[in-house]
Design an enzyme around this catalytic site. Structure first.
Site, mmCIF file in Angstrom:
data_model
loop_
_atom_site.group_PDB
_atom_site.id
_atom_site.type_symbol
_atom_site.label_atom_id
_atom_site.label_comp_id
_atom_site.label_asym_id
_atom_site.label_seq_id
_atom_site.Cartn_x
_atom_site.Cartn_y
_atom_site.Cartn_z
ATOM 1 C CD GLN A 10 -20.983 -19.943 50.794
ATOM 2 O OE1 GLN A 10 -19.873 -19.799 50.302
ATOM 3 N NE2 GLN A 10 -21.166 -20.519 51.957
ATOM 4 C CB SER A 90 -19.282 -14.318 46.843
ATOM 5 O OG SER A 90 -18.390 -15.219 47.445
ATOM 6 C CG LEU A 91 -21.178 -20.035 45.107
ATOM 7 C CD1 LEU A 91 -22.526 -20.027 44.427
ATOM 8 C CD2 LEU A 91 -20.158 -20.764 44.235
ATOM 9 N NE ARG A 115 -15.090 -19.749 44.926
ATOM 10 C CZ ARG A 115 -15.942 -19.106 45.726
ATOM 11 N NH1 ARG A 115 -16.933 -19.763 46.291
ATOM 12 N NH2 ARG A 115 -15.786 -17.813 45.949
ATOM 13 C CG HIS A 202 -14.678 -12.823 49.205
ATOM 14 N ND1 HIS A 202 -14.335 -13.184 47.924
ATOM 15 C CD2 HIS A 202 -15.951 -13.250 49.406
ATOM 16 C CE1 HIS A 202 -15.377 -13.784 47.360
ATOM 17 N NE2 HIS A 202 -16.355 -13.833 48.242
ATOM 18 C CD GLN A 251 -14.990 -15.057 43.579
ATOM 19 O OE1 GLN A 251 -14.687 -16.164 44.030
ATOM 20 N NE2 GLN A 251 -16.135 -14.814 42.979
#
Length: 312
Positions: A10, A90-91, A115, A202, A251
């Site tokens: 993102q 991340s993603l 998610r 996070h 994560q």
């Protein structure tokens, strides 16, 4: 020559970002496949917007997954050199796991949509926030977060992304993030920028989402990766399905250790780090982390062809 591929998450999305790959049929085919699975026209969204739709977590997460995999498939179609390591920001870690053969593309799309829903439900929009702190070292940002938490009324603030030296993202309750931005500037930060994120990723505010994700991941079919993936939460590769499920749950609540990831590539002998997806966000970070590594971005069709040819 040893290649590592990295996948953006993102923050790299923008209206029209896939037009730069228009002459690769596999790009459009991948979006059509994903749109059929999710019952939503992502090709129209990414080309026509509006930006508000792209920036909604429920859309951004599957969108960036399909964009990364579409570009990776185009690379494979050009017989590009196979990477020896993968990682995703991340993603983007889910894109890396698809490229590694750990997750089927269809399963990953449903996972990241779940998610995103779990993350959005954990923290109602407007409650949390994220901000980039520029010009302070990691320990100074940690100290800012501690000071804000110690002087707040139960609100949380934590480092969320260690993106590069002097660039750390903080996450938590929105008011705590705003106070953290002001305190960081008072302590010498060059800039503090609120990010257009609808959830604070996070950090500990994602515990509820992590619990839901743990249950959902138990149902997912995971294979041992054909290419090692360095994970955000511990900067380690994992071959066992249970270990991969566990690290994906972690994560959500732990920071993205991107600086350490790029250093780990260099230590393992990687010579070129290739950003697989639209934009050049990660390439910019990677150059700041280690200028000796060749940082390249497959940001459009021309770059795809040039880099695939040059790195054969």
């Amino acid at each position: 020559m040893k290649l590592a591929f990295v996948f953006p998450g993102q923050g790299s999305q923008s209206v029209g970002m896939m037009k730069e790959y228009a002459d690769f049929p596999v790009i459009r085919e991948t979006f059509a496949e994903a749109s059929d699975i999710l019952g939503q026209d992502f090709w129209m969204m990414v080309n026509d917007g509006p930006a508000e739709d792209l920036n909604l977590t429920l859309n951004t997460q599957p969108l960036m997954l399909m964009a990364g995999i579409a570009v990776y498939r185009a690379w494979e179609g050009l017989a590009g050199t196979k990477p020896v390591f993968l990682a995703g920001h991340s993603l983007g870690e889910y894109s890396a796991l698809v490229a590694a053969g750990t997750l089927a593309f269809s399963d990953a799309l449903l996972l990241v949509r779940f998610r995103a829903e779990a993350m959005q439900q954990a923290v109602p929009e407007g409650t949390g926030g994220m901000a980039a702190i520029l010009g302070l070292d990691d320990d100074a940002v940690r100290a800012v977060c501690t000071e804000v938490v110690n002087t707040s009324n139960g609100e949380s603030l934590e480092p969320a992304n260690f993106n590069a030296p002097g660039q750390v993202v903080i996450a938590g309750h929105r008011n705590a993030v705003l106070r953290g931005m002001e305190l960081a500037k008072a302590k010498g930060a060059k800039r503090a920028i609120m990010l257009p994120m609808s959830v604070p990723s996070h950090c500990s505010l994602m515990h509820q989402a992590a619990e839901k994700m743990q249950q959902r991941l138990e149902l997912a079919a995971l294979q041992s990766p054909a290419i090692p993936v360095l994970h955000n939460a511990d900067v380690q590769p994992h071959a066992d399905a249970a270990a991969i499920r566990n690290i994906l749950v972690q994560q959500l609540c732990r920071p993205v250790r991107w600086t350490e990831t790029i250093h780990a590539f260099a230590t393992a002998g990687v010579t070129h780090v290739v950003e697989c997806g639209p934009g050049k966000v990660l390439s910019g970070l990677n150059k700041r982390i280690d200028g000796k590594l060749q940082s390249l971005a497959l940001a459009d069709s021309e770059a795809l062809r040039q880099i695939a040819g040059a790195l054969r």
